[in-house]
Design a protein around this motif. Structure first.
Motif, PDB file in Angstrom:
ATOM      1  N   LYS A  70       0.850  -1.193   0.000  1.00  0.00           N
ATOM      2  CA  LYS A  70       0.000   0.000   0.000  1.00  0.00           C
ATOM      3  C   LYS A  70       0.880   1.236   0.000  1.00  0.00           C
ATOM      4  CE  LYS A  70      -3.899  -2.059   2.369  1.00  0.00           C
ATOM      5  NZ  LYS A  70      -4.864  -1.961   3.418  1.00  0.00           N
ATOM      6  N   ASP A  71       0.365   2.287  -0.625  1.00  0.00           N
ATOM      7  CA  ASP A  71       1.030   3.583  -0.607  1.00  0.00           C
ATOM      8  C   ASP A  71       2.504   3.454  -1.006  1.00  0.00           C
ATOM      9  OD1 ASP A  71       0.912   6.351  -0.247  1.00  0.00           O
ATOM     10  OD2 ASP A  71       1.779   6.169   1.762  1.00  0.00           O
ATOM     11  N   ILE A  72       2.734   3.054  -2.250  1.00  0.00           N
ATOM     12  CA  ILE A  72       4.091   2.804  -2.744  1.00  0.00           C
ATOM     13  C   ILE A  72       4.269   3.471  -4.104  1.00  0.00           C
ATOM     14  CG2 ILE A  72       3.412   0.600  -3.793  1.00  0.00           C
ATOM     15  CD1 ILE A  72       6.202  -0.460  -2.943  1.00  0.00           C
ATOM     16  N   THR A  73       5.454   3.981  -4.373  1.00  0.00           N
ATOM     17  CA  THR A  73       5.724   4.598  -5.668  1.00  0.00           C
ATOM     18  C   THR A  73       6.104   3.515  -6.673  1.00  0.00           C
ATOM     19  OG1 THR A  73       8.093   4.939  -5.294  1.00  0.00           O
ATOM     20  CG2 THR A  73       6.599   6.717  -4.587  1.00  0.00           C
ATOM     21  N   LYS A  74       5.990   3.861  -7.944  1.00  0.00           N
ATOM     22  CA  LYS A  74       6.388   2.951  -9.029  1.00  0.00           C
ATOM     23  C   LYS A  74       7.852   2.570  -8.866  1.00  0.00           C
ATOM     24  CE  LYS A  74       6.386   1.095 -13.233  1.00  0.00           C
ATOM     25  NZ  LYS A  74       6.437  -0.357 -13.214  1.00  0.00           N
ATOM     26  N   ASN A  75       8.676   3.528  -8.513  1.00  0.00           N
ATOM     27  CA  ASN A  75      10.101   3.272  -8.334  1.00  0.00           C
ATOM     28  C   ASN A  75      10.344   2.266  -7.206  1.00  0.00           C
ATOM     29  OD1 ASN A  75      12.424   4.081  -9.734  1.00  0.00           O
ATOM     30  ND2 ASN A  75      13.123   5.275  -7.984  1.00  0.00           N
ATOM     31  N   GLU A  76       9.685   2.462  -6.076  1.00  0.00           N
ATOM     32  CA  GLU A  76       9.834   1.548  -4.940  1.00  0.00           C
ATOM     33  C   GLU A  76       9.340   0.145  -5.310  1.00  0.00           C
ATOM     34  OE1 GLU A  76       9.184   4.725  -1.276  1.00  0.00           O
ATOM     35  OE2 GLU A  76       7.434   3.865  -2.291  1.00  0.00           O
ATOM     36  N   LEU A  77       8.236   0.094  -6.040  1.00  0.00           N
ATOM     37  CA  LEU A  77       7.678  -1.187  -6.472  1.00  0.00           C
ATOM     38  C   LEU A  77       8.657  -1.918  -7.387  1.00  0.00           C
ATOM     39  CD1 LEU A  77       5.197  -3.061  -6.455  1.00  0.00           C
ATOM     40  CD2 LEU A  77       4.324  -1.754  -8.406  1.00  0.00           C
ATOM     41  N   ASP A  78       9.242  -1.194  -8.335  1.00  0.00           N
ATOM     42  CA  ASP A  78      10.210  -1.797  -9.249  1.00  0.00           C
ATOM     43  C   ASP A  78      11.453  -2.290  -8.512  1.00  0.00           C
ATOM     44  OD1 ASP A  78       8.521  -1.398 -11.368  1.00  0.00           O
ATOM     45  OD2 ASP A  78       9.619   0.313 -12.194  1.00  0.00           O
ATOM     46  N   LEU A  79      11.906  -1.531  -7.522  1.00  0.00           N
ATOM     47  CA  LEU A  79      13.061  -1.969  -6.731  1.00  0.00           C
ATOM     48  C   LEU A  79      12.767  -3.276  -5.999  1.00  0.00           C
ATOM     49  CD1 LEU A  79      14.297   1.433  -5.254  1.00  0.00           C
ATOM     50  CD2 LEU A  79      15.618  -0.098  -6.731  1.00  0.00           C
ATOM     51  N   LEU A  80      11.588  -3.378  -5.415  1.00  0.00           N
ATOM     52  CA  LEU A  80      11.208  -4.617  -4.725  1.00  0.00           C
ATOM     53  C   LEU A  80      11.098  -5.783  -5.703  1.00  0.00           C
ATOM     54  CD1 LEU A  80       8.546  -3.258  -2.225  1.00  0.00           C
ATOM     55  CD2 LEU A  80      10.755  -4.270  -1.638  1.00  0.00           C
ATOM     56  N   GLU A  81      10.474  -5.543  -6.849  1.00  0.00           N
ATOM     57  CA  GLU A  81      10.353  -6.589  -7.872  1.00  0.00           C
ATOM     58  C   GLU A  81      11.737  -7.071  -8.309  1.00  0.00           C
ATOM     59  OE1 GLU A  81       8.934  -7.082 -12.502  1.00  0.00           O
ATOM     60  OE2 GLU A  81       8.049  -5.469 -11.325  1.00  0.00           O
ATOM     61  N   ASN A  82      12.646  -6.142  -8.519  1.00  0.00           N
ATOM     62  CA  ASN A  82      14.008  -6.506  -8.934  1.00  0.00           C
ATOM     63  C   ASN A  82      14.705  -7.360  -7.882  1.00  0.00           C
ATOM     64  OD1 ASN A  82      13.728  -5.181 -11.338  1.00  0.00           O
ATOM     65  ND2 ASN A  82      14.782  -3.334 -10.674  1.00  0.00           N
TER      66      ASN A  82
END
Length: 154
Positions: A80-92
Protein backbone atom coordinates in the motif's frame (compact mmCIF):
# COMPACT_ATOMS: atom_id res chain seq x y z
CA UNK A 1 9.86 14.00 -21.58
CA UNK A 2 12.25 12.80 -18.84
CA UNK A 3 10.33 14.93 -16.35
CA UNK A 4 7.11 13.13 -17.33
CA UNK A 5 8.75 9.74 -16.79
CA UNK A 6 10.11 10.84 -13.43
CA UNK A 7 6.63 11.97 -12.36
CA UNK A 8 5.28 8.50 -13.20
CA UNK A 9 7.95 6.86 -11.06
CA UNK A 10 7.17 9.14 -8.12
CA UNK A 11 3.41 8.64 -8.34
CA UNK A 12 2.05 6.82 -5.29
CA UNK A 13 -0.13 3.76 -5.82
CA UNK A 14 -2.85 3.12 -3.25
CA UNK A 15 -2.21 -0.58 -3.63
CA UNK A 16 0.12 -2.75 -5.68
CA UNK A 17 1.04 -6.40 -5.99
CA UNK A 18 4.23 -8.29 -6.69
CA UNK A 19 3.37 -11.66 -8.20
CA UNK A 20 5.13 -14.67 -9.64
CA UNK A 21 4.18 -17.10 -12.35
CA UNK A 22 5.48 -20.64 -11.79
CA UNK A 23 5.80 -23.27 -14.49
CA UNK A 24 7.46 -26.32 -12.94
CA UNK A 25 10.81 -24.94 -11.73
CA UNK A 26 10.68 -21.85 -13.96
CA UNK A 27 9.65 -18.50 -12.47
CA UNK A 28 8.55 -15.09 -13.73
CA UNK A 29 8.13 -12.08 -11.42
CA UNK A 30 5.95 -9.08 -12.15
CA UNK A 31 4.28 -6.18 -10.42
CA UNK A 32 1.00 -4.41 -11.03
CA UNK A 33 -1.63 -2.13 -9.54
CA UNK A 34 -4.41 -4.50 -10.59
CA UNK A 35 -3.47 -8.16 -10.20
CA UNK A 36 -6.71 -9.61 -11.64
CA UNK A 37 -6.47 -7.55 -14.82
CA UNK A 38 -2.76 -8.32 -15.24
CA UNK A 39 -3.36 -12.05 -14.69
CA UNK A 40 -6.14 -11.96 -17.28
CA UNK A 41 -3.80 -10.24 -19.78
CA UNK A 42 -1.11 -12.88 -19.20
CA UNK A 43 -3.62 -15.71 -19.71
CA UNK A 44 -4.90 -14.13 -22.93
CA UNK A 45 -1.35 -14.01 -24.33
CA UNK A 46 -0.64 -17.56 -23.12
CA UNK A 47 -3.76 -19.01 -24.79
CA UNK A 48 -3.13 -17.31 -28.12
CA UNK A 49 -1.71 -20.10 -30.32
CA UNK A 50 -0.58 -17.58 -32.94
CA UNK A 51 1.11 -15.49 -30.27
CA UNK A 52 3.92 -13.49 -31.82
CA UNK A 53 5.00 -12.09 -28.48
CA UNK A 54 8.75 -12.40 -28.16
CA UNK A 55 8.76 -12.21 -24.35
CA UNK A 56 10.73 -15.06 -22.84
CA UNK A 57 7.75 -16.13 -20.71
CA UNK A 58 5.40 -16.54 -23.67
CA UNK A 59 8.06 -18.15 -25.86
CA UNK A 60 8.79 -20.71 -23.12
CA UNK A 61 5.09 -21.59 -22.89
CA UNK A 62 4.76 -21.86 -26.67
CA UNK A 63 7.98 -23.83 -27.23
CA UNK A 64 7.26 -26.30 -24.42
CA UNK A 65 3.52 -26.71 -25.15
CA UNK A 66 2.70 -25.77 -21.56
CA UNK A 67 -0.96 -26.23 -20.67
CA UNK A 68 -2.59 -23.25 -18.90
CA UNK A 69 -3.68 -25.56 -16.06
CA UNK A 70 0.01 -26.19 -15.27
CA UNK A 71 0.75 -22.50 -14.74
CA UNK A 72 0.48 -21.11 -11.21
CA UNK A 73 -0.09 -17.43 -10.44
CA UNK A 74 0.96 -16.53 -6.89
CA UNK A 75 0.77 -13.23 -5.05
CA UNK A 76 4.16 -12.68 -3.43
CA UNK A 77 3.48 -9.40 -1.68
CA UNK A 78 0.68 -6.87 -1.49
CA UNK A 79 1.69 -3.29 -0.81
CA UNK A 80 0.00 0.00 0.00
CA UNK A 81 1.03 3.58 -0.61
CA UNK A 82 4.09 2.80 -2.74
CA UNK A 83 5.72 4.60 -5.67
CA UNK A 84 6.39 2.95 -9.03
CA UNK A 85 10.10 3.27 -8.33
CA UNK A 86 9.83 1.55 -4.94
CA UNK A 87 7.68 -1.19 -6.47
CA UNK A 88 10.21 -1.80 -9.25
CA UNK A 89 13.06 -1.97 -6.73
CA UNK A 90 11.21 -4.62 -4.72
CA UNK A 91 10.35 -6.59 -7.87
CA UNK A 92 14.01 -6.51 -8.93
CA UNK A 93 14.99 -7.93 -5.55
CA UNK A 94 12.79 -10.97 -6.20
CA UNK A 95 14.18 -11.31 -9.73
CA UNK A 96 17.73 -11.26 -8.31
CA UNK A 97 16.84 -13.98 -5.78
CA UNK A 98 16.24 -16.63 -8.46
CA UNK A 99 18.85 -18.68 -10.31
CA UNK A 100 19.06 -17.16 -13.81
CA UNK A 101 18.60 -20.62 -15.38
CA UNK A 102 15.12 -20.78 -13.80
CA UNK A 103 14.09 -17.21 -14.59
CA UNK A 104 11.62 -16.27 -17.32
CA UNK A 105 12.08 -12.50 -16.92
CA UNK A 106 14.04 -10.99 -19.78
CA UNK A 107 15.16 -7.97 -17.81
CA UNK A 108 14.61 -6.15 -14.59
CA UNK A 109 12.08 -3.40 -14.11
CA UNK A 110 13.23 0.08 -15.05
CA UNK A 111 14.18 2.01 -11.94
CA UNK A 112 14.59 5.75 -12.31
CA UNK A 113 17.61 6.97 -10.38
CA UNK A 114 19.17 10.35 -10.20
CA UNK A 115 21.74 11.28 -12.85
CA UNK A 116 24.59 11.42 -10.31
CA UNK A 117 23.75 7.92 -9.01
CA UNK A 118 23.47 6.65 -12.58
CA UNK A 119 26.98 7.76 -13.44
CA UNK A 120 28.36 6.66 -10.08
CA UNK A 121 27.00 3.16 -10.74
CA UNK A 122 28.17 3.25 -14.37
CA UNK A 123 31.79 3.70 -13.31
CA UNK A 124 31.68 1.16 -10.49
CA UNK A 125 34.25 -1.61 -11.05
CA UNK A 126 32.85 -5.12 -11.41
CA UNK A 127 34.27 -8.50 -12.39
CA UNK A 128 32.56 -10.39 -15.20
CA UNK A 129 31.92 -14.15 -14.99
CA UNK A 130 34.78 -14.56 -17.47
CA UNK A 131 37.20 -12.96 -14.99
CA UNK A 132 37.73 -9.56 -16.64
CA UNK A 133 37.33 -6.38 -14.59
CA UNK A 134 35.57 -3.36 -16.10
CA UNK A 135 33.18 -0.50 -15.43
CA UNK A 136 29.61 -1.63 -14.79
CA UNK A 137 28.41 0.43 -17.74
CA UNK A 138 30.58 -1.60 -20.12
CA UNK A 139 29.39 -5.09 -19.14
CA UNK A 140 26.50 -5.45 -21.64
CA UNK A 141 28.78 -4.57 -24.55
CA UNK A 142 31.56 -6.81 -23.23
CA UNK A 143 29.30 -9.89 -22.95
CA UNK A 144 28.74 -9.76 -26.72
CA UNK A 145 32.46 -9.81 -27.57
CA UNK A 146 34.38 -12.83 -28.85
CA UNK A 147 36.91 -12.42 -26.01
CA UNK A 148 34.16 -12.88 -23.41
CA UNK A 149 32.66 -15.87 -25.25
CA UNK A 150 36.09 -17.51 -25.54
CA UNK A 151 36.92 -16.98 -21.87
CA UNK A 152 33.56 -18.39 -20.76
CA UNK A 153 33.92 -21.55 -22.86
CA UNK A 154 37.55 -22.22 -21.83
Amino acid sequence: MLEDRLKNYNTKYDKATIYKICINDMVYFGSTCNFNTRKSNHITHMKNKKNNKTAKLYQFIKNNNVDIENINFNIVKQLKDITKNELDLLENGYIDSVNKDNLLNERKSCVMISRSNYFRNWNMKITCDCGRTMNKGEISKHIKTNIHKRLITD
